[in-house]
Motif scaffolding. Structure first.
Motif, mmCIF file in Angstrom:
data_model
loop_
_atom_site.group_PDB
_atom_site.id
_atom_site.type_symbol
_atom_site.label_atom_id
_atom_site.label_comp_id
_atom_site.label_asym_id
_atom_site.label_seq_id
_atom_site.Cartn_x
_atom_site.Cartn_y
_atom_site.Cartn_z
ATOM 1 N N VAL A 171 0.818 -1.219 0.000
ATOM 2 C CA VAL A 171 0.000 0.000 0.000
ATOM 3 C C VAL A 171 0.848 1.264 0.000
ATOM 4 C CG1 VAL A 171 -1.975 -1.131 1.056
ATOM 5 C CG2 VAL A 171 -0.228 -0.113 2.529
ATOM 6 N N PHE A 185 -6.957 2.185 -3.650
ATOM 7 C CA PHE A 185 -7.276 2.283 -2.219
ATOM 8 C C PHE A 185 -8.774 2.092 -1.994
ATOM 9 C CE2 PHE A 185 -3.360 5.181 -1.668
ATOM 10 C CZ PHE A 185 -2.571 4.102 -1.307
ATOM 11 N N VAL A 201 -3.018 -5.476 7.139
ATOM 12 C CA VAL A 201 -1.721 -4.998 6.682
ATOM 13 C C VAL A 201 -0.667 -5.466 7.685
ATOM 14 C CG1 VAL A 201 -0.273 -2.974 6.249
ATOM 15 C CG2 VAL A 201 -2.667 -2.995 5.486
ATOM 16 N N SER A 265 -5.930 -1.642 9.801
ATOM 17 C CA SER A 265 -5.492 -1.666 8.403
ATOM 18 C C SER A 265 -6.336 -0.726 7.554
ATOM 19 C CB SER A 265 -5.589 -3.100 7.856
ATOM 20 O OG SER A 265 -4.793 -3.996 8.617
ATOM 21 N N ILE A 269 -5.097 2.618 5.370
ATOM 22 C CA ILE A 269 -5.393 2.821 3.943
ATOM 23 C C ILE A 269 -6.203 4.101 3.743
ATOM 24 C CG2 ILE A 269 -6.616 1.846 1.950
ATOM 25 C CD1 ILE A 269 -5.881 -0.938 3.118
ATOM 26 N N ARG A 273 -5.152 7.132 1.361
ATOM 27 C CA ARG A 273 -6.076 7.619 0.326
ATOM 28 C C ARG A 273 -6.235 9.132 0.415
ATOM 29 N NH1 ARG A 273 -11.607 8.545 -0.364
ATOM 30 N NH2 ARG A 273 -11.991 8.170 1.859
#
Length: 277
Positions: A171, A185, A201, A265, A269, A273
Motif C-alpha cells: 500500500v 485504495f 496490513v 489496516s 489505507i 487515500r
C-alpha cells in the motif's frame, strides 16, 4: 461416462487440452485409441485434456505424429508458447483450484495481489513489464484480463472466505498516476467491507517476526483438503501434500496475529487515500 466441460479461455493449458480433445473427437478416436497411438495411458490423456496435467515436449511431439500435423500449427509450437508465454508454469493449474476453493488465504509483498487489483492498477503493473521487454503488449493484456476473470470467478454462492494480508509495501508503493492509487485504495476499502473477507496490513515494524519473506497462498477446498502455492522467478509450485502445507498454514496464523487488525489496516489505507503519510 461423465464428461468434464472445458473452458479453453481459462488458461493456455486449458486451451491446449480443449484443442486436443476436439481433434481427437474429430478423428472419432477414444482416449484409449489415442493412447495406443502415442504410447501414453488414457488416464494421462484425460489429465492433459482437462488441464490437470501439463503437456510435455515428448507428449506434444507424439500427438503431432499421431495427427499428422506439420508446419506452424503444431501442438509442439503451442506447447512452446505455453512454456515461454506470459504466465508462470504452474500458475494456470493453481488458478483452476483457486476458482473452486472454499477458503483463500494470501500474503503479498510489494504489489497489491491480483485478486484485489483494479484493471487500471493491473495495466500499469504489466505496462512496466512490457517496457522492460519481459513480455509483449499482447501478453500484458492477457495478464490483466486473467486477473479480472479470477476476481469474477470468486463471485459465487456460497461465497469463499478470502483473507488477504498485505505487506505494508503493497500500500506504500506508488503505482502509476495518483488517480490509479486512489481507485486502488477505494477497491481495498470496499473489499474490507464484504461479509466474506478479511483485510490486514503487515506493518514494517513486524521486522523479524514476519514468518514469510515471499508471497504465499493457502487454499482450503470444499472437502477441507489444503494446498499452498508459491512462486519463484521461473515457475509456480502448487503443494498438495497436507503434511507439507500445515506448517505454512500455522505460519499464516502467526502472521495474522502479528499484523494490524482489519480496523487498523482500514484506518491506514484511509490515511493513504487522503494523502496522509
Amino acid at each position: 461416462m461423465n464428461r468434464k466441460e472445458l473452458n479453453p479461455d481459462s488458461s493456455p493449458r486449458a486451451a491446449f487440452g480443449a484443442r486436443l480433445r476436439d481433434m481427437r473427437e474429430a478423428c472419432k478416436w477414444t482416449q484409449e485409441d489415442l493412447a495406443e497411438r502415442i504410447q501414453y495411458s488414457s488416464v494421462h490423456i484425460s489429465a492433459v485434456e482437462t488441464a490437470r496435467k501439463p503437456p510435455t515436449l515428448r507428449f506434444t511431439r507424439s500427438v503431432d505424429r499421431a495427427f499428422g500435423i506439420e508446419g506452424t500449427d503444431t501442438f509442439e509450437r503451442e506447447w512452446r508458447d505455453i512454456r515461454h508465454g506470459s504466465l508462470l508454469e504452474g500458475f494456470p493449474e493453481y488458478v483452476d483450484h483457486e476458482a473452486r476453493a472454499a477458503e483463500i488465504r494470501l500474503y503479498e509483498v510489494g504489489v497489491v495481489p491480483g485478486l484485489l487489483q483494479t484493471p487500471e492498477y493491473a495495466a500499469v503493473l504489466e505496462a512496466d513489464a512490457v517496457r522492460r521487454e519481459a513480455i509483449s503488449p499482447e501478453q500484458a493484456q492477457e495478464r490483466v484480463e486473467l486477473a479480472m476473470r479470477r476476481q469474477a470467478a470468486l463471485v459465487r454462492t456460497p461465497s469463499p472466505l478470502l483473507i488477504a494480508v498485505l505487506d505494508e509495501s503493497c500500500v506504500r508503493r506508488p503505482m502509476g498516476e495518483p488517480e490509479v492509487m486512489q481507485a486502488q485504495f477505494e477497491r481495498l476499502l470496499a473489499f474490507a467491507e464484504q461479509p466474506n473477507t478479511v483485510l490486514q496490513v503487515a506493518p514494517f515494524s513486524m521486522g523479524e517476526r514476519r514468518p514469510f519473506s515471499l508471497p504465499v497462498t493457502v487454499l482450503t477446498m470444499a472437502d477441507r483438503s489444503i494446498m499452498s502455492y508459491a512462486e519463484s522467478t521461473q515457475r509456480g509450485h502448487l503443494e498438495r501434500d497436507g503434511a507439507s502445507v500445515l506448517p505454512v498454514l500455522k505460519a499464516y496464523h502467526q502472521l495474522q496475529a502479528e499484523a494490524h487488525s482489519q480496523a487498523e489496516s482500514v484506518a491506514m489505507i484511509e490515511q493513504l487515500r487522503k494523502g496522509i503519510p
